[in-house]
Motif scaffolding. Structure first.
Motif, PDB file in Angstrom:
ATOM      1  N   HIS A  70      42.063  29.711  24.464  1.00 57.14           N
ATOM      2  CA  HIS A  70      41.543  30.171  23.171  1.00 57.14           C
ATOM      3  C   HIS A  70      40.068  29.850  23.000  1.00 57.14           C
ATOM      4  N   VAL A  71      39.401  29.486  24.062  1.00 57.87           N
ATOM      5  CA  VAL A  71      37.958  29.182  23.976  1.00 57.87           C
ATOM      6  C   VAL A  71      37.186  30.419  24.404  1.00 57.87           C
ATOM      7  N   PRO A  72      36.524  31.111  23.471  1.00 59.47           N
ATOM      8  CA  PRO A  72      35.851  32.360  23.827  1.00 59.47           C
ATOM      9  C   PRO A  72      34.612  32.171  24.689  1.00 59.47           C
ATOM     10  N   ASP A  73      34.026  30.983  24.653  1.00 59.47           N
ATOM     11  CA  ASP A  73      32.795  30.772  25.409  1.00 59.47           C
ATOM     12  C   ASP A  73      33.005  30.828  26.913  1.00 59.47           C
ATOM     13  N   GLU A  74      34.236  30.711  27.364  1.00 63.81           N
ATOM     14  CA  GLU A  74      34.521  30.705  28.789  1.00 63.81           C
ATOM     15  C   GLU A  74      34.631  32.107  29.381  1.00 63.81           C
ATOM     16  N   ILE A  75      34.452  33.107  28.517  1.00 64.58           N
ATOM     17  CA  ILE A  75      34.641  34.488  28.983  1.00 64.58           C
ATOM     18  C   ILE A  75      33.633  34.842  30.071  1.00 64.58           C
ATOM     19  N   ASP A  76      32.407  34.369  29.919  1.00 66.05           N
ATOM     20  CA  ASP A  76      31.342  34.791  30.823  1.00 66.05           C
ATOM     21  C   ASP A  76      31.403  34.122  32.189  1.00 66.05           C
ATOM     22  N   GLU A  77      32.297  33.169  32.366  1.00 68.99           N
ATOM     23  CA  GLU A  77      32.400  32.527  33.674  1.00 68.99           C
ATOM     24  C   GLU A  77      32.947  33.525  34.687  1.00 68.99           C
ATOM     25  N   SER A  78      32.375  33.466  35.830  1.00 69.04           N
ATOM     26  CA  SER A  78      32.852  34.360  36.884  1.00 69.04           C
ATOM     27  C   SER A  78      34.224  33.917  37.345  1.00 69.04           C
ATOM     28  N   PRO A  79      35.103  34.817  37.664  1.00 70.78           N
ATOM     29  CA  PRO A  79      36.464  34.474  38.049  1.00 70.78           C
ATOM     30  C   PRO A  79      36.488  33.867  39.438  1.00 70.78           C
TER      31      PRO A  79
ATOM     32  N   PRO B 289      45.582  43.907  51.331  1.00 70.38           N
ATOM     33  CA  PRO B 289      45.334  43.674  49.895  1.00 70.38           C
ATOM     34  C   PRO B 289      43.929  43.179  49.580  1.00 70.38           C
ATOM     35  N   LEU B 290      43.213  42.676  50.573  1.00 68.21           N
ATOM     36  CA  LEU B 290      41.918  42.046  50.314  1.00 68.21           C
ATOM     37  C   LEU B 290      40.893  42.986  49.682  1.00 68.21           C
ATOM     38  N   PRO B 291      40.657  44.194  50.233  1.00 65.50           N
ATOM     39  CA  PRO B 291      39.634  45.048  49.610  1.00 65.50           C
ATOM     40  C   PRO B 291      40.001  45.485  48.191  1.00 65.50           C
ATOM     41  N   MET B 292      41.267  45.694  47.906  1.00 67.56           N
ATOM     42  CA  MET B 292      41.665  46.070  46.546  1.00 67.56           C
ATOM     43  C   MET B 292      41.419  44.910  45.581  1.00 67.56           C
ATOM     44  N   TYR B 293      41.714  43.703  46.015  1.00 67.97           N
ATOM     45  CA  TYR B 293      41.464  42.536  45.162  1.00 67.97           C
ATOM     46  C   TYR B 293      39.963  42.366  44.907  1.00 67.97           C
ATOM     47  N   GLN B 294      39.171  42.521  45.964  1.00 71.32           N
ATOM     48  CA  GLN B 294      37.717  42.377  45.797  1.00 71.32           C
ATOM     49  C   GLN B 294      37.139  43.490  44.923  1.00 71.32           C
ATOM     50  N   LYS B 295      37.701  44.682  45.045  1.00 71.31           N
ATOM     51  CA  LYS B 295      37.246  45.785  44.189  1.00 71.31           C
ATOM     52  C   LYS B 295      37.520  45.465  42.723  1.00 71.31           C
ATOM     53  N   ALA B 296      38.705  44.940  42.436  1.00 72.60           N
ATOM     54  CA  ALA B 296      39.032  44.548  41.055  1.00 72.60           C
ATOM     55  C   ALA B 296      38.086  43.461  40.564  1.00 72.60           C
TER      56      ALA B 296
ATOM     57  N   ILE C 111      34.979  42.975  41.486  1.00 76.98           N
ATOM     58  CA  ILE C 111      33.671  43.586  41.201  1.00 76.98           C
ATOM     59  C   ILE C 111      33.725  44.360  39.889  1.00 76.98           C
ATOM     60  N   LEU C 112      34.814  45.081  39.642  1.00 74.32           N
ATOM     61  CA  LEU C 112      34.947  45.843  38.399  1.00 74.32           C
ATOM     62  C   LEU C 112      34.972  44.925  37.175  1.00 74.32           C
ATOM     63  N   VAL C 113      35.575  43.756  37.320  1.00 75.89           N
ATOM     64  CA  VAL C 113      35.571  42.794  36.210  1.00 75.89           C
ATOM     65  C   VAL C 113      34.148  42.355  35.904  1.00 75.89           C
ATOM     66  N   CYS C 114      33.385  42.077  36.933  1.00 77.57           N
ATOM     67  CA  CYS C 114      31.988  41.669  36.731  1.00 77.57           C
ATOM     68  C   CYS C 114      31.159  42.787  36.102  1.00 77.57           C
ATOM     69  N   LEU C 115      31.544  44.032  36.354  1.00 82.34           N
ATOM     70  CA  LEU C 115      30.835  45.164  35.757  1.00 82.34           C
ATOM     71  C   LEU C 115      31.412  45.544  34.391  1.00 82.34           C
ATOM     72  N   GLU C 116      32.319  44.690  33.884  1.00 77.52           N
ATOM     73  CA  GLU C 116      32.954  44.910  32.585  1.00 77.52           C
ATOM     74  C   GLU C 116      33.779  46.193  32.546  1.00 77.52           C
ATOM     75  N   ARG C 117      34.270  46.624  33.665  1.00 78.37           N
ATOM     76  CA  ARG C 117      35.146  47.801  33.720  1.00 78.37           C
ATOM     77  C   ARG C 117      36.584  47.282  33.866  1.00 78.37           C
ATOM     78  N   LEU C 118      37.047  46.666  32.756  1.00 75.67           N
ATOM     79  CA  LEU C 118      38.299  45.915  32.795  1.00 75.67           C
ATOM     80  C   LEU C 118      39.518  46.817  32.964  1.00 75.67           C
ATOM     81  N   ASP C 119      39.514  47.966  32.311  1.00 74.56           N
ATOM     82  CA  ASP C 119      40.667  48.861  32.429  1.00 74.56           C
ATOM     83  C   ASP C 119      40.851  49.333  33.876  1.00 74.56           C
ATOM     84  N   GLU C 120      39.743  49.698  34.523  1.00 77.73           N
ATOM     85  CA  GLU C 120      39.829  50.126  35.929  1.00 77.73           C
ATOM     86  C   GLU C 120      40.316  48.977  36.805  1.00 77.73           C
TER      87      GLU C 120
END
Length: 743
Positions: free
Chosen positions: A734-743, A653-660, A662-671
């Motif tokens: 409900h705090v929108p400013d926290e969106i940019d924090e890396s997961p 499961p590790l590479p699939m989790y890491q791929k997700a 990376i996609l979040v950081c690239l703003e490719r949320l649906d993928e």
């Protein structure tokens, strides 16, 4: 006296009574000081694990066998520079490596542990050229990643080489040529019972070996004995076949029947050689058939039980003519060490009826064939007919023996090709191909401890711990006394969290061998699974102490240091592992993990890439390499690596989790959501998957779904640090400013 002492020492060594061998050999060296006798004493010390004694005994000696034994003692004491100097003297740059294949193998090990991999590979290849059956050299080539295709190493050229060496050995060792010539020219030899008593025959054989610089016994350090040259002391068996009386045991001993040869020959090997080569044995008086039959019975029939316990090994060594040689200047001229393996196998393979070897049976026939009855006329035609008949019989035996040798060589090399291919693929980390190759082995060879351990290691590298555990369990059943691969088996149980099985295995290994590093690695893994990392580290350090060349023990020490956040000592342990084995990818991976945690990303990427080059099929290594690339803002490269990791092992499961991630950081949320939905099928109880989905839903302002997934993540009882992060995210939902924090 000298021959008796040598025989006593050899007998003690053959029965593993090393204390007696050392004591008697010290008496031998005191009474008859010579470098050859020192070699026998050094051999006794080495077999008794007293390398330091052999080292001081042989320091400064010059004979080839002495240099080999000295180099071996230096190697065991980790004095590698001195060991190399002994095998390759600086003042003799073109000197031949002593002991042939074994010498080149030892030199290869020295080069390997002094980080000269190319030179090491050359030496291992040279040892295989001299002895294609030296499997240890091929396995070392596999470890170095320099092994050729097994079909090239164990192919037709190897078969021809072995057959040529083998067929050259047997005629000379059995004395067949001399035997036939003597029978055609001399009808009968006069032999007295005093000359050929079993006791004197035994001591004569020991005397014939006393000044040979090769192995003094058939169970020597080199695993065998090498070829005898023409200028060596002849085998007593060959001397008997040629009609020549063996040299007397005592200098003042007078034979019952006057014999010019025995009167003028002293007890030295040199005189024996000269008498054998330069002058044929004089004809002797005829004796009656009854006396000859009595002698024959004493020599070859009645003496059987006595020879089996003490003399048979000596006779076999002499009959094979397979002892390391000394030329006229005292240098070892042996070039092939592996011939002994075939020699011993060959003599066993041609064993005939009644338990007598082919050689003994023919010798018996030779003496009986020369006896005659006084009532019958001894005519030339009768003698010629007998000689012709016996010659045909010998030719038939030669043909049968030749066929058996050819078949035996073919079967051995075929087996080694399969094992070699599996071993080569395993060390190239083509594990599935290796498993397929091992499946081609015969059932009786597949179900051996070594092969099953290799199968377990292959499954371990494929991260199929269940199948690995099954293979190792079968290996334990097949060879409960073997420790091969048990360190990996303990790690398999560690990953499966089988604490009871792991504890039982550790206790069994410790009771089997407390001085084996595998035992303490298993014990360390047992404590590490129980989160007692300090005690685990002590056990791993004990394994390192027992065998500093055991790379995996160093790596396990590094893992424990890293867990304890002692990164400095962890790096030292990993580096020590790499000094032992530069292709030990686990150590490269460990260094990469430390640098990643220290946020030294360039160093981290380098070490992960080195591990990846060694083991390009590991999805775990690819996952962390992609993580390092992502941290270096090289996200596209990171995604490519992650895709390779997923294809390499979809169950991980590790590479699939890491791929997700990376996609979040690239703003490719649906993928990213698609990847995580697929991942839930493989890892339904992984809290981090639901936590990341909660963050994605939060960024898409889907607060209900975000809260649901955060709750699911908490229900799966994540680690304390993850619990704090998830609760913080829920509080700031409900705090929108926290969106940019890396997961």
């Amino acid at each position: 006296m000298e021959a008796m002492l040598v025989d006593c020492v050899r007998n003690s060594l053959s029965h593993f009574v090393y204390k007696n061998a050392i004591f008697m050999c010290e008496r031998l060296c005191a009474e008859f000081p010579s470098e050859v006798n020192l070699q026998l004493l050094a051999t006794s010390y080495l077999q008794n694990n007293q390398a330091y004694s052999a080292y001081h005994l042989l320091k400064g000696t010059q004979m080839a066998q002495s240099r080999y034994l000295f180099a071996l003692s230096c190697y065991q004491m980790d004095l590698l520079n001195e060991a190399e100097s002994a095998l390759c003297p600086l003042n003799e740059p073109g000197a031949e490596i002593p002991n042939g294949a074994a010498g080149h193998y030892l030199l290869g090990l020295i080069y390997k542990y002094t980080d000269r991999r190319k030179n090491a590979a050359q030496q291992f290849k040279q040892s295989l050229t001299l002895d294609p059956l030296l499997w240890a050299a091929y396995e070392e080539l596999c470890i170095l990643g320099a092994a050729e295709e097994p079909s090239a190493v164990f192919g037709e050229a190897a078969a021809l080489s072995i057959q040529k060496q083998y067929m050259q050995q047997l005629p000379s060792s059995l004395g067949l040529n001399t035997y036939n010539d003597e029978r055609n020219t001399t009808s009968v030899k006069n032999t007295s019972s005093e000359d050929y008593s079993p006791r004197q025959s035994k001591h004569t054989q020991g005397h014939g070996l006393k000044d040979i610089s090769g192995n003094f016994h058939s169970h020597g350090l080199n695993g065998g004995v090498s070829n005898m040259s023409f200028y060596n002391t002849p085998s007593p068996v060959a001397a008997q076949l040629s009609g020549m009386a063996p040299p007397p045991l005592f200098r003042n001993f007078q034979p019952a029947v006057p014999n010019q040869n025995s009167l003028t020959t002293d007890n030295s090997p040199k005189s024996t050689v000269n008498s054998t080569i330069q002058a044929p044995a004089p004809r002797r008086k005829f004796v009656d058939e009854g006396k000859l039959r009595k002698i024959s019975g004493r020599l070859f029939s009645d003496s059987g039980p006595r020879r089996s316990s003490r003399l048979s090994a000596d006779s076999g060594a002499n009959t094979n003519a397979s002892v390391a040689t000394v030329s006229g200047n005292g240098n070892n001229t042996s070039k092939h060490l592996g011939g002994s393996k075939l020699g011993s196998l060959g003599l066993r393979s041609v064993t005939l009826r009644k338990g007598n070897s082919w050689a003994n049976e023919n010798m018996d026939e030779g003496v009986r064939g020369e006896s005659f009855d006084d009532s019958r006329p001894n005519t030339a035609s009768t003698t010629g007919s007998m000689a012709s008949s016996d010659a045909k019989s010998c030719d038939q035996e030669d043909e049968i023996m030749s066929q058996k040798i050819t078949i035996g060589i073919s079967e051995i090399l075929s087996l080694l090709r399969t094992l070699g291919e599996g071993c080569r693929l395993s060390y190239m980390y083509k594990c599935q191909e290796a498993l397929d190759t091992y499946m081609n082995l015969p059932h009786k060879h597949y179900n051996t401890g070594w092969v099953l351990s290799q199968v377990g290691k292959a499954y371990f590298e494929l991260i199929d711990y269940i199948e690995a555990e099954k293979a190792f369990r079968q290996a334990r059943q097949a060879s409960p006394y073997s420790l091969e691969g048990m360190d990996i088996y303990s790690t398999v149980l560690y990953h499966l969290k089988e604490d009871m099985k792991l504890s039982y295995l550790a206790q069994e290994l410790i009771s089997t061998d407390r001085l084996a590093p595998q035992s303490w690695c298993a014990m360390g893994n047992c404590y590490s699974l129980q989160k007692d990392h300090e005690t685990a580290l002590k056990n791993f350090l004990r394994a390192v102490q027992l065998n500093p060349r055991f790379a995996y023990a160093h790596t396990l020490c590094g893992h424990e240091y890293a867990t304890l956040e002692d990164f400095e000592n962890g790096m030292k342990s990993y580096q020590n592992a790499l000094r032992v084995d530069t292709r030990h990818y686990n150590a490269w991976y460990g260094l990469g993990m430390i640098y990643l945690r220290q946020e030294k990303l360039e160093f981290s990427e380098h070490h992960f890439r080195m591990a990846f080059l060694i083991n390009p099929s590991s999805s775990v290594i690819m996952s962390y390499l992609g993580t390092a690339l992502h941290a270096l803002k090289r996200s596209e490269e990171a995604l490519e690596i992650m895709e390779q990791a997923i294809l390499a092992d979809r169950k991980n499961p590790l590479p699939m989790y890491q791929k997700a991630n990376i996609l979040v950081c690239l703003e490719r949320l649906d993928e990213a959501l698609e990847v995580l939905e697929e991942l839930k099928e493989y890892a339904p109880s992984e809290s981090s998957v639901y936590a990341l989905m909660g963050r994605i839903y939060k960024r898409r302002n889907m607060h209900d779904k975000a809260m649901l997934h955060f709750g699911l993540a908490l229900d799966m009882k994540p680690p304390a640090t993850d619990v704090a992060a998830i609760k913080a995210a829920m509080e700031k939902l409900h705090v929108p400013d926290e969106i940019d924090e890396s997961p």
